[in-house]
Design a protein around this motif. Structure first.
Motif, PDB file in Angstrom:
ATOM      1  N   PRO A 189       0.591  -1.095   0.116  1.00 41.61           N
ATOM      2  CA  PRO A 189      -0.056   0.036   0.125  1.00 41.61           C
ATOM      3  C   PRO A 189       0.923   1.341  -0.196  1.00 41.61           C
ATOM      4  CG  PRO A 189       0.616  -0.933   2.225  1.00 41.61           C
ATOM      5  CD  PRO A 189       0.713  -2.143   1.194  1.00 41.61           C
ATOM      6  N   LYS A 190       0.090   2.154  -0.550  1.00 41.04           N
ATOM      7  CA  LYS A 190       0.372   3.780  -0.371  1.00 41.04           C
ATOM      8  C   LYS A 190       1.108   4.024   1.183  1.00 41.04           C
ATOM      9  CE  LYS A 190       2.548   5.245  -4.665  1.00 41.04           C
ATOM     10  NZ  LYS A 190       4.119   5.011  -4.275  1.00 41.04           N
ATOM     11  N   LEU A 191       1.956   4.176   1.949  1.00 39.57           N
ATOM     12  CA  LEU A 191       1.430   4.735   3.544  1.00 39.57           C
ATOM     13  C   LEU A 191       2.643   6.162   3.538  1.00 39.57           C
ATOM     14  CD1 LEU A 191       3.063   0.798   4.074  1.00 39.57           C
ATOM     15  CD2 LEU A 191       0.978   1.904   4.606  1.00 39.57           C
ATOM     16  N   ASN A 192       2.582   7.470   2.519  1.00 31.35           N
ATOM     17  CA  ASN A 192       3.458   9.541   2.267  1.00 31.35           C
ATOM     18  C   ASN A 192       3.032   9.336   4.353  1.00 31.35           C
ATOM     19  OD1 ASN A 192       4.492   8.042  -0.521  1.00 31.35           O
ATOM     20  ND2 ASN A 192       2.654   9.466  -1.018  1.00 31.35           N
ATOM     21  N   GLY A 193       4.039   9.341   4.660  1.00 36.57           N
ATOM     22  CA  GLY A 193       4.161  10.397   6.027  1.00 36.57           C
ATOM     23  C   GLY A 193       3.394   9.315   7.230  1.00 36.57           C
ATOM     24  N   ALA A 201      15.336   0.686   2.786  1.00 37.15           N
ATOM     25  CA  ALA A 201      15.273   2.127   2.009  1.00 37.15           C
ATOM     26  C   ALA A 201      14.039   1.579   0.971  1.00 37.15           C
ATOM     27  CB  ALA A 201      16.441   2.171   0.860  1.00 37.15           C
ATOM     28  N   GLU A 202      14.665   0.036   0.384  1.00 35.66           N
ATOM     29  CA  GLU A 202      13.765  -0.415  -1.360  1.00 35.66           C
ATOM     30  C   GLU A 202      11.667  -0.803  -0.742  1.00 35.66           C
ATOM     31  OE1 GLU A 202      12.159  -1.762  -4.830  1.00 35.66           O
ATOM     32  OE2 GLU A 202      14.463  -0.596  -3.904  1.00 35.66           O
ATOM     33  N   PHE A 203      11.595  -0.835   1.120  1.00 32.90           N
ATOM     34  CA  PHE A 203      10.819  -0.512   1.375  1.00 32.90           C
ATOM     35  C   PHE A 203      10.239   0.701   1.399  1.00 32.90           C
ATOM     36  CE2 PHE A 203       7.498  -0.057   4.935  1.00 32.90           C
ATOM     37  CZ  PHE A 203       6.561  -0.645   4.488  1.00 32.90           C
ATOM     38  N   GLU A 204      10.592   1.043   1.555  1.00 31.64           N
ATOM     39  CA  GLU A 204      10.104   3.041   1.590  1.00 31.64           C
ATOM     40  C   GLU A 204      10.135   3.606   0.375  1.00 31.64           C
ATOM     41  OE1 GLU A 204      12.791   4.465   5.730  1.00 31.64           O
ATOM     42  OE2 GLU A 204      14.352   4.827   3.345  1.00 31.64           O
ATOM     43  N   LYS A 205      10.682   3.044  -0.243  1.00 23.31           N
ATOM     44  CA  LYS A 205      10.716   3.247  -1.944  1.00 23.31           C
ATOM     45  C   LYS A 205       9.745   3.318  -2.566  1.00 23.31           C
ATOM     46  CE  LYS A 205      12.670   2.753  -6.472  1.00 23.31           C
ATOM     47  NZ  LYS A 205      13.755   2.122  -6.932  1.00 23.31           N
ATOM     48  N   VAL A 238      11.045   4.304   7.642  1.00 20.58           N
ATOM     49  CA  VAL A 238      11.529   3.529   8.785  1.00 20.58           C
ATOM     50  C   VAL A 238      12.598   4.016   9.623  1.00 20.58           C
ATOM     51  CG1 VAL A 238      11.843   0.713   8.597  1.00 20.58           C
ATOM     52  CG2 VAL A 238      10.593   1.709   7.048  1.00 20.58           C
ATOM     53  N   THR A 239      12.897   3.108  10.660  1.00 24.82           N
ATOM     54  CA  THR A 239      14.280   4.087  11.355  1.00 24.82           C
ATOM     55  C   THR A 239      14.504   2.549  12.259  1.00 24.82           C
ATOM     56  OG1 THR A 239      13.233   6.168  11.750  1.00 24.82           O
ATOM     57  CG2 THR A 239      15.020   5.079  13.367  1.00 24.82           C
TER      58      THR A 239
END
Length: 461
Positions: free
Chosen positions: A57-61, A83-87, A93-94
């Motif tokens: 899903p889109k999880l912007n923000g 980082a790929e999940f963030e992209k 993600v921290t």
């Protein structure tokens, strides 16, 4: 299992014949093929980014925290996956570095009102504790579907508690390997041993050539438990192994005495251990590996026991896996060769759309393929292509893990309550460190192991 983490379990039923076959396959260093296994595309009802095999899903923000006891290259490579999940999702993600035992670390974070969204737990016992404490949240339908599509039933089962799925075993380990310095073996005329007696002969051959045979990571208790488990599984057999893992037999059992007596044939020979027993007790796991593969043909040691993840540490030296650094299966002590597995499972602590999406991603071949390409990593995900692994040794080990299916034994100490099987300076870790220091005290070691095990199993923690 631990690499910089440990590894893990609940229990799954095992059959030895397939395990032995997998063990033989695992170390045939000539095998290097790669298949292009692909899983079917996942489905999701939410608007999504569909790059790769899994739909997210889109999880912007939205922001997430992931906690794990991973350091060095292992942590760096996992951050590449995140980082790929963030992209793909737009989430942030921290990575939160955790300390061993991670259950205690999580307890302090939860008490402070700041639990991470997901924790990578290295033991089935830790998953159960997280469920019992009502910290862990079950996997949602998307993550569950991805897990069922990509994992054998055995790897699904060790992430279950009370019939519900809580864990995604993102990382696995083959912990029945001995790595060696090829130049030292060649100079000594030493051969890869197949039996324990042959291992002792090889050790003497190496010693006679002027190199200390073994490097032992005694400063970290977990490699010592892995040594014991391989000897015990091969010598006592899988049924006894399961009984001891569940504390259905006592540590004072004659089978434990036999295994400790066998271990003492190496641990009790000061000249066979780099730095002797006292030096080993000051040697941490990474150093136990690097000192075996630095120093040309005169390293501090010729062999080091541990799992496939050793390759990460070998990578810190100039040695090349498969050429300078070679590997053979842990030798047969009894009637069959041992194959001990471990792993780290992603467990959701804060149930949210973002956390469920990350668990879904970690259950997919997409995430595992990224880390497989970076080396020093093994996935139980059967839809990760063999070609993702960067060298012939790693591809062969990965193929053997998948070929074993449900037929494997999980690391015994990881199945135990954390206070016995997974805490520095306590329980089995400490007791085996004491045994390494004084390998003649077999009866005393058994008595202490039983005392600590009985207390831990009684309290369940």
């Amino acid at each position: 299992m631990r690499s910089t983490s440990s590894t893990n379990r609940t229990r799954t039923t095992v059959r030895t014949a397939a395990v032995v076959a997998a063990g033989a396959l695992a170390l045939s260093l000539t095998a290097c093929g790669g298949s292009d296994n692909k899983s079917d595309s996942g489905k999701s009802s939410t608007p999504s980014e569909s790059t790769g095999t899994v739909t997210l899903p889109k999880l912007n923000g939205q922001s997430l925290e992931v906690a794990a006891v991973w350091t060095g290259a292992e942590q760096k490579n996992f951050k590449t996956v995140l980082a790929e999940f963030e992209k793909r999702t737009g989430a942030k993600v921290t990575f939160v570095p955790a300390q061993d035992p991670i259950i205690n670390f999580l307890g302090s974070k939860i008490a402070g009102g700041q639990p991470p969204d997901i924790a990578m737990l290295p033991q089935p016992g830790a998953i159960k504790q997280a469920v019992d404490k009502k910290w862990a949240k079950p996997l949602g339908p998307e993550a569950l579907a991805e897990l069922q599509k990509n994992y054998s039933q055995g790897w699904q089962d060790i992430g279950k508690v009370g019939g519900k799925q809580y864990g995604v075993y993102y990382k696995a380990a083959n912990k029945s390997l001995i790595w060696y310095n090829a130049k030292v073996f060649a100079n000594a005329g030493a051969k890869e041993p197949k039996t324990w007696q042959e291992l002792l002969t090889t050790a003497q051959t190496v010693y006679d050539s002027g190199v200390t045979p073994f490097s032992i990571a005694g400063a970290d208790g977990w490699p010592l438990t892995d040594w014991f488990e391989n000897v015990y599984l091969s010598q006592a057999g899988p049924e006894k192994y399961d009984e001891l893992a569940q504390h259905k037999i006592k540590w004072t059992d004659p089978s434990v005495k036999e295994a400790l007596t066998t271990l003492a044939q190496i641990w009790g020979k000061k000249a066979y251990i780099a730095g002797g027993q006292n030096g080993a007790l000051q040697t941490e796991f990474p150093a136990s590996v690097t000192q075996t593969f630095t120093g040309g043909d005169q390293p501090k040691s010729a062999m080091v026991y541990e799992g496939d993840f050793v390759q990460v540490n070998i990578g810190e030296t100039k040695a090349k896996v498969g050429t300078d650094a070679k590997v053979f299966p842990f030798p047969t002590v009894g009637s069959t060769a041992p194959v001990v597995s471990g792993g780290d499972a992603a467990v959701i602590l804060k149930d949210s759309k973002a956390a469920q999406a990350l668990a879904t991603f970690l259950a997919s071949p997409d995430a595992a393929t990224i880390q497989a390409k970076l080396g020093g990593y093994l996935s139980p995900n059967k839809n990760v292509p063999d070609s993702a692994y960067p060298n012939a040794v790693q591809r062969t080990i990965a193929k053997s893990l998948i070929a074993a299916g449900d037929d494997f034994r999980f690391d015994m100490s990881d199945q135990a309550p954390q206070s016995f099987g997974g805490t520095p300076g306590k329980g089995e870790w400490k007791d085996l460190q004491d045994f390494l220091k004084n390998p003649t005290d077999i009866a005393g070691t058994q008595a202490q192991l039983e005392k600590d095990a009985a207390a831990a199993y009684a309290s369940g923690s």
